[in-house]
Design an enzyme around this catalytic site. Structure first.
Site, mmCIF file in Angstrom:
data_model
loop_
_atom_site.group_PDB
_atom_site.id
_atom_site.type_symbol
_atom_site.label_atom_id
_atom_site.label_comp_id
_atom_site.label_asym_id
_atom_site.label_seq_id
_atom_site.Cartn_x
_atom_site.Cartn_y
_atom_site.Cartn_z
ATOM 1 N N GLY A 76 0.829 -1.218 0.000
ATOM 2 C CA GLY A 76 0.000 0.000 0.000
ATOM 3 C C GLY A 76 0.852 1.253 0.000
ATOM 4 O O GLY A 76 1.810 1.365 0.759
ATOM 5 N N GLY A 77 0.500 2.197 -0.846
ATOM 6 C CA GLY A 77 1.225 3.460 -0.873
ATOM 7 C C GLY A 77 1.184 4.083 -2.244
ATOM 8 O O GLY A 77 0.407 3.678 -3.110
ATOM 9 N N SER A 115 11.888 -0.721 -4.271
ATOM 10 C CA SER A 115 11.902 -0.473 -5.718
ATOM 11 C C SER A 115 13.320 -0.239 -6.222
ATOM 12 O O SER A 115 14.194 0.212 -5.468
ATOM 13 C CB SER A 115 11.051 0.776 -5.991
ATOM 14 N N HIS A 117 13.972 2.174 -7.822
ATOM 15 C CA HIS A 117 14.180 3.624 -7.758
ATOM 16 C C HIS A 117 14.856 4.064 -6.451
ATOM 17 O O HIS A 117 15.309 5.196 -6.350
ATOM 18 C CB HIS A 117 12.859 4.349 -8.018
ATOM 19 N N TYR A 141 10.285 9.677 -4.517
ATOM 20 C CA TYR A 141 9.712 8.322 -4.388
ATOM 21 C C TYR A 141 10.816 7.331 -4.013
ATOM 22 O O TYR A 141 10.652 6.507 -3.103
ATOM 23 C CB TYR A 141 9.051 7.928 -5.711
ATOM 24 N N LYS A 145 11.457 4.904 -0.642
ATOM 25 C CA LYS A 145 11.719 3.455 -0.634
ATOM 26 C C LYS A 145 13.016 3.146 0.118
ATOM 27 O O LYS A 145 13.126 2.109 0.781
ATOM 28 C CB LYS A 145 11.758 2.911 -2.065
ATOM 29 N N ARG A 179 12.646 -1.939 -21.881
ATOM 30 C CA ARG A 179 13.268 -1.871 -20.550
ATOM 31 C C ARG A 179 12.759 -2.980 -19.637
ATOM 32 O O ARG A 179 13.518 -3.612 -18.912
ATOM 33 C CB ARG A 179 12.983 -0.499 -19.919
#
Ligand SMILES: NC(=O)c1ccc[n+]([C@@H]2O[C@H](COP(=O)([O-])OP(=O)(O)OC[C@H]3O[C@@H](n4cnc5c(N)ncnc54)[C@H](O)[C@@H]3O)[C@@H](O)[C@H]2O)c1
Ligand SMILES: O=C(O)[C@H]1O[C@@H](O)[C@H](O)[C@@H](O)[C@@H]1O
Length: 276
Positions: A76-77, A115, A117, A141, A145, A179
């Site tokens: 969730g998020g 992630s 990222h 973001y 994480k 990708r």
């Protein structure tokens, strides 16, 4: 490896979201009971599923939603770039509240949806050799994480929990561009990741691993996952013929486009576009 006793009762945050929707049939087939926790109702709940509508930042709600479960799968998020305030509130505070609710309720298995990222400014090649990559976020973001992983580390060490911080590449039913022929995590492999969280391997402990499928074009060393029994089987290459040609210059960084100067921080770069 000790077999995971069935059924397990699993708290699934983000239960109405894309990745959870793809995961639900696998949880059902395995015989688990599932609590679908989200701001909005997940569609078509089945007999083994219950809906828990509320926010992951609401500690009272989360303590009740997680009470009596065996594991928490925290999806969730916010899944892309937004304002700093929104990301801190939902992704960082929401993770702290979720982990704290797990601790209060004695839940010892937690999967956190981190992630690429979080490490998006590392070159692709850095992921190939199995060494741990320190945070190198490409967005706010990504910072959220990295903070999620730090919270996972704290709770694993301090409270003897097994916390899996899964650096998910790209979820989805199938890879959709060149990708993601490298970064795809298939729905079946996302369930294998859940199984690896539930089992006894590496408990207690914090495990940061690549959550991607066994992609022929993959850049991810899968050994950290294999140590806790995460053995992905799918290969994005099976869909290569359906994926069009590369539109931009080939990616050299893990974060892809998100690590470029054209992807702004603090704003929704996909506002009005299909989210990627
Ligand atoms: N999809 C990917 O490729 C990918 C890759 C890496 C990591 N992740 C992470 O995996 C998770 C799931 O991603 P997704 O693609 O399914 O995203 P999604 O947006 O489809 O699902 C997220 C869900 O979280 C819910 N949510 C948002 N704020 C909430 C709150 N305050 N309280 C309770 N629920 C809330 C949303 O309503 C939504 O249903 C996210 O944490 C994302 O960052 C996704
Ligand atoms: O980079 C990726 O493919 C994915 O990374 C995830 O963290 C994001 O939630 C998702 O929106 C992206 O599509």
């Amino acid at each position: 490896m000790s077999a995971t006793p069935l059924p397990q009762t699993i708290a699934l945050t983000g239960g109405a979201g894309m990745m959870a929707t793809l995961l639900r049939p696998y949880l059902e087939r395995a015989g688990h009971n599932v609590r679908l926790i989200d701001l909005v109702p997940a569609p078509a709940p089945r007999r083994h599923e219950t809906l828990h509508i509320g926010s992951v930042v609401d500690a009272t709600f989360m303590n009740a939603a997680i009470a009596g479960t065996d594991a928490v799968i925290h999806l969730g998020g916010i899944h892309r770039e937004k304002s700093w305030e929104e990301l801190v509130a939902t992704n960082i505070t929401g993770t702290q509240v979720t982990l704290e609710a797990a601790r209060i309720n004695g839940v010892k298995r937690v999967l956190l949806a981190s992630s690429t990222h979080a490490v998006g400014f590392h070159p692709l090649d850095a992921a190939r050799d199995g060494r741990h990559l320190a945070p190198r976020p490409d967005t706010y973001y990504g910072v959220s994480k990295a903070a999620m992983e730090a919270l996972g580390s704290l709770y694993a060490d301090k409270f003897a929990m097994k916390v899996v911080s899964a650096r998910i590449g790209t979820g989805g039913e199938r890879p959709e561009n060149v990708r993601t022929l490298s970064s795809w995590l298939s729905p079946a492999d996302s369930y294998r990741l859940v199984e690896a969280t539930l089992n006894g391997l590496g408990a207690p402990g914090h495990h940061v691993l690549w959550a991607v499928s066994a992609n022929s074009r993959g850049w991810a060393d899968l050994s950290a996952g294999r140590r806790i029994g995460f053995n992905p089987l799918d290969d994005a290459e099976d869909f290569a013929a359906e994926v069009g040609a590369e539109e931009n210059a080939p990616n050299v960084l893990l974060g892809g486009q998100w690590a470029s100067s054209s992807h702004q921080i603090g704003v929704d770069n996909y506002s009005g576009l299909p989210a990627k």
